[in-house]
Design an enzyme around this catalytic site. Structure first.
Site, mmCIF file in Angstrom:
data_model
loop_
_atom_site.group_PDB
_atom_site.id
_atom_site.type_symbol
_atom_site.label_atom_id
_atom_site.label_comp_id
_atom_site.label_asym_id
_atom_site.label_seq_id
_atom_site.Cartn_x
_atom_site.Cartn_y
_atom_site.Cartn_z
ATOM 1 N N ASP A 183 -51.425 2.291 3.532
ATOM 2 C CA ASP A 183 -51.492 3.198 2.618
ATOM 3 C C ASP A 183 -52.446 4.189 2.627
ATOM 4 O O ASP A 183 -53.339 3.756 1.741
ATOM 5 C CB ASP A 183 -51.502 2.833 0.401
ATOM 6 C CG ASP A 183 -49.393 2.808 -0.058
ATOM 7 O OD1 ASP A 183 -49.816 4.069 0.192
ATOM 8 O OD2 ASP A 183 -49.279 1.942 -0.290
ATOM 9 N N ASP A 243 -48.411 8.194 0.816
ATOM 10 C CA ASP A 243 -47.461 7.721 -1.186
ATOM 11 C C ASP A 243 -47.440 9.534 -1.243
ATOM 12 O O ASP A 243 -48.259 10.658 -1.480
ATOM 13 C CB ASP A 243 -48.879 7.838 -1.925
ATOM 14 C CG ASP A 243 -48.465 7.173 -3.256
ATOM 15 O OD1 ASP A 243 -47.590 6.150 -3.127
ATOM 16 O OD2 ASP A 243 -48.663 8.374 -4.200
ATOM 17 N N GLU A 284 -43.178 8.056 1.901
ATOM 18 C CA GLU A 284 -43.060 8.293 0.834
ATOM 19 C C GLU A 284 -41.532 9.279 -0.129
ATOM 20 O O GLU A 284 -43.052 10.165 -0.593
ATOM 21 C CB GLU A 284 -43.227 7.158 -0.451
ATOM 22 C CG GLU A 284 -42.815 7.217 -1.489
ATOM 23 C CD GLU A 284 -43.172 7.097 -2.594
ATOM 24 O OE1 GLU A 284 -43.096 5.951 -3.789
ATOM 25 O OE2 GLU A 284 -44.146 7.306 -2.899
ATOM 26 N N HIS A 327 -42.436 -1.627 -4.128
ATOM 27 C CA HIS A 327 -42.628 -2.053 -5.046
ATOM 28 C C HIS A 327 -42.826 -1.767 -6.416
ATOM 29 O O HIS A 327 -43.695 -1.490 -7.628
ATOM 30 C CB HIS A 327 -44.695 -2.147 -5.210
ATOM 31 C CG HIS A 327 -45.283 -1.281 -4.615
ATOM 32 N ND1 HIS A 327 -44.943 -0.171 -3.160
ATOM 33 C CD2 HIS A 327 -46.069 0.321 -4.987
ATOM 34 C CE1 HIS A 327 -45.143 0.780 -3.764
ATOM 35 N NE2 HIS A 327 -46.565 0.685 -4.417
ATOM 36 N N ASP A 328 -41.878 -0.490 -6.394
ATOM 37 C CA ASP A 328 -41.538 0.301 -7.419
ATOM 38 C C ASP A 328 -39.970 0.255 -8.030
ATOM 39 O O ASP A 328 -39.901 1.167 -8.582
ATOM 40 C CB ASP A 328 -41.442 1.692 -6.782
ATOM 41 C CG ASP A 328 -43.635 2.783 -7.120
ATOM 42 O OD1 ASP A 328 -44.416 1.535 -7.259
ATOM 43 O OD2 ASP A 328 -43.068 3.364 -5.966
HETATM 44 C C1 NOJ Z 1 -46.263 5.991 -6.001
HETATM 45 C C2 NOJ Z 1 -46.502 4.500 -5.281
HETATM 46 O O1 NOJ Z 1 -45.475 3.400 -5.104
HETATM 47 C C3 NOJ Z 1 -46.427 3.959 -6.944
HETATM 48 O O2 NOJ Z 1 -46.827 2.253 -7.047
HETATM 49 C C4 NOJ Z 1 -47.658 4.701 -7.518
HETATM 50 O O3 NOJ Z 1 -47.381 4.029 -8.577
HETATM 51 C C5 NOJ Z 1 -47.152 6.595 -7.595
HETATM 52 N N1 NOJ Z 1 -46.634 6.384 -6.232
HETATM 53 C C6 NOJ Z 1 -48.524 6.966 -7.435
HETATM 54 O O4 NOJ Z 1 -48.900 6.658 -6.767
#
Ligand code: NOJ
Length: 520
Positions: free
Chosen positions: A99, A195, A258, A319-320
């Site tokens: 990541d 990210d 992402e 994970h989000d």
């Molecule tokens: C996206 C990530 O997937 C998330 O988990 C994170 O909190 C934010 N970006 C900030 O880096």
């Protein structure tokens, strides 16, 4: 599948590092824990592991606040552990994706400590400092601007105030971050998941965002404005292309982005003449309502938006976002597995999806996620989908011998790896069969997807090339459905008794049944 790259052929498996396997009893997952589970991943049949951030971090946002981009946080292990993990993964034919968090660092990163030391510090311009804030909100609630008393200016943070945004207009920042990419590529890393790729660069004039007329009062504060000046700026594509050109200096590496944007904007991240991300993450299935018609539209709109030659990809969980089996229901999770594994391109599986893990409710006093702590009660918390992997039915689910950093939740009979290994029929076994079927039938990876149609709760489509044709039938409802097929043989069904059956003409799918038919 000779002509495809590994990242096209295979499946990416996301490991949320804190929650996969703890090896030293501190209740937090680590690199040696992942090492211990490599053989499980090989048996599952995935091709690459994407690990959430493992760099030194104060953990304000659990590793997405990086204090040193070129080291390992002791909670996850050492650089020697990392090198061993990469070597052992490679020995087993697995690839490793890291990541990469370029948009922001931790406020404890030496660069930011220097930047905030004085207005004339050489690193002042590595971050975004202004005399006056504008109306850009933080994604984690409140203003994105934080007042700094020492130097009497505000700095910008898209997320927590502990995550100041780097200034990507500064060539020195770019160079430093590209050196980070090279550092890990030289160590043998096979790719990066970048990210918030679409947020990296902001409007040069810091113009206020306009009001979002469609936002509701109860919406998180960052939805009340249209994020047109602080995200998805045209200049971002130049940066993505620069990252890509670094990847291209190494053989066979992958750049994943992402990106949460509508499909027309999402696909621009493949870049001019495909010189951008290899895989701009396609999150459309995370947002689509679970109905046959909505899925048909989602798949069709993605297909028609893809630029010529662009390689597709699909994601069901991360994970989000709330876990798949919670979003669509446990009954439908096997249907989703058949859908995912018969879609074209590269697929991403979130750890635990393969055993049907659901969100785990977290008591208010155990909440860890800063997004929820900052905005309690509006459902933005991400802890429920980040709970430890359920390896067995023991108290800590085989995740740790200590106290898990997040509860493992109530144990549901059969919802763990060990029980599913023992059962004749389980999600784990379904995933293994699907992954292996996909591996042995390349048309499911690179064949065309056509004849997509719905009939009530039925979604159907074909995957085809010159040599073969496969029909996927999915019952998204809770009552039996009848449909028709040309002559063929059921290659795989969520109902084991149907496997291998010859079909011709009418077929019936029981509720939440899905199957793949090889057409003659
Ligand atoms: C996206 C990530 O997937 C998330 O988990 C994170 O909190 C934010 N970006 C900030 O880096």
């Amino acid at each position: 599948m000779q002509e495809m790259n590994w990242w096209q052929r295979g499946i990416v498996y996301e490991v949320y590092a804190r929650s996969f396997q703890d090896s030293n009893g501190d209740g937090v997952g680590d690199l040696n824990g992942i090492l211990d589970r490599l053989d499980y991943l090989v048996r599952l049949g995935i091709s690459a592991i994407w690990i959430s951030p493992i760099y030194p971090s104060p953990m304000a946002d659990f590793g997405y606040d990086v204090e040193d981009y070129c080291a390992i946080d002791p909670v996850f292990g050492t650089m020697a552990d990392f090198d061993r993990l990469v070597a052992e993964a490679h020995r087993r034919g697995l690839r490793m994706i890291l990541d990469f968090v370029p948009n922001h660092s931790s406020d404890r990163h030496p660069w930011f400590l220097e930047s905030r030391a004085s207005v004339d510090n050489p690193k002042r311009d590595w971050y975004l400092w202004r005399d006056q804030p504008n109306n850009w909100p933080s994604n984690f609630g409140g203003s994105a601007w934080e007042w700094d008393e020492t130097t009497r200016q505000y700095y910008y943070h898209s997320f927590l105030k502990e995550q100041p945004d780097l200034n990507w207009r500064n060539p020195a920042v770019r160079k430093a971050m590209y050196d980070v990419l090279r550092f890990w590529l030289d160590r043998g890393v096979d790719g990066f998941r970048v990210d918030v790729m679409w947020m990296i660069i902001k409007d040069e004039l810091f113009r206020d965002n306009p009001i979002n007329a469609e936002s509701r009062d109860a919406a998180p504060s960052n939805h009340r404005l249209l994020p047109i000046y602080n995200t998805n700026r045209p200049e971002v594509h130049e940066i993505v292309a620069e990252m890509r050109s670094i990847m291209d200096q190494y053989s066979n590496r992958v750049l994943i982005g992402e990106i949460y944007l509508p499909v027309e904007q999402l696909v621009t991240y493949y870049g001019q003449n495909l010189t951008g991300a290899h895989l701009p993450f396609n999150f459309l299935l995370l947002q689509a309502p679970w109905t046959a018609e909505a899925l048909r539209q989602t798949i069709s709109s993605y297909q028609s938006a893809l630029p010529m030659g662009a390689w597709p990809n699909w994601v069901l969980g991360n994970h989000d976002n709330s876990r798949l089996a919670t979003r669509i229901g446990v009954r439908q999770a096997p249907v989703a597995a058949v859908l995912l594994l018969t879609l074209p391109g590269t697929l991403t599986i979130y750890y635990g999806e393969e055993i049907g893990m659901t969100d785990v409710p977290i008591p208010p006093d155990e909440v860890q996620d800063p997004a929820e702590k900052n905005q309690p009660g509006i459902g933005v918390g991400r802890d429920p989908e980040r709970t430890p992997m359920l390896w067995n039915d023991s108290e800590s689910a085989g995740f740790t011998v200590g106290k898990p950093w997040l509860t493992v939740g109530v144990h549901y009979a059969g919802r763990d790896v060990a029980s599913q290994e023992r059962a004749d029929y389980s999600m784990l076994k379904l995933y293994r069969r699907l992954i292996s079927l996909r591996g042995s039938h390349p048309v499911l990876v690179n064949g065309s997807l056509n004849r997509i149609a719905t009939d009530g709760d039925l979604l159907r489509y074909e995957r085809a090339n010159e040599a073969a044709r496969y029909l996927t039938l999915l019952n998204l409802g809770s009552t039996p459905i009848q449909t028709f097929t040309e002559p063929g043989r059921i290659l795989l069904s969520t109902d084991l008794a149907q496997d291998g059956r010859e079909v011709n003409g009418r077929v019936e799918l029981s509720d939440a049944q899905a199957c793949i038919i090889e057409l003659y």
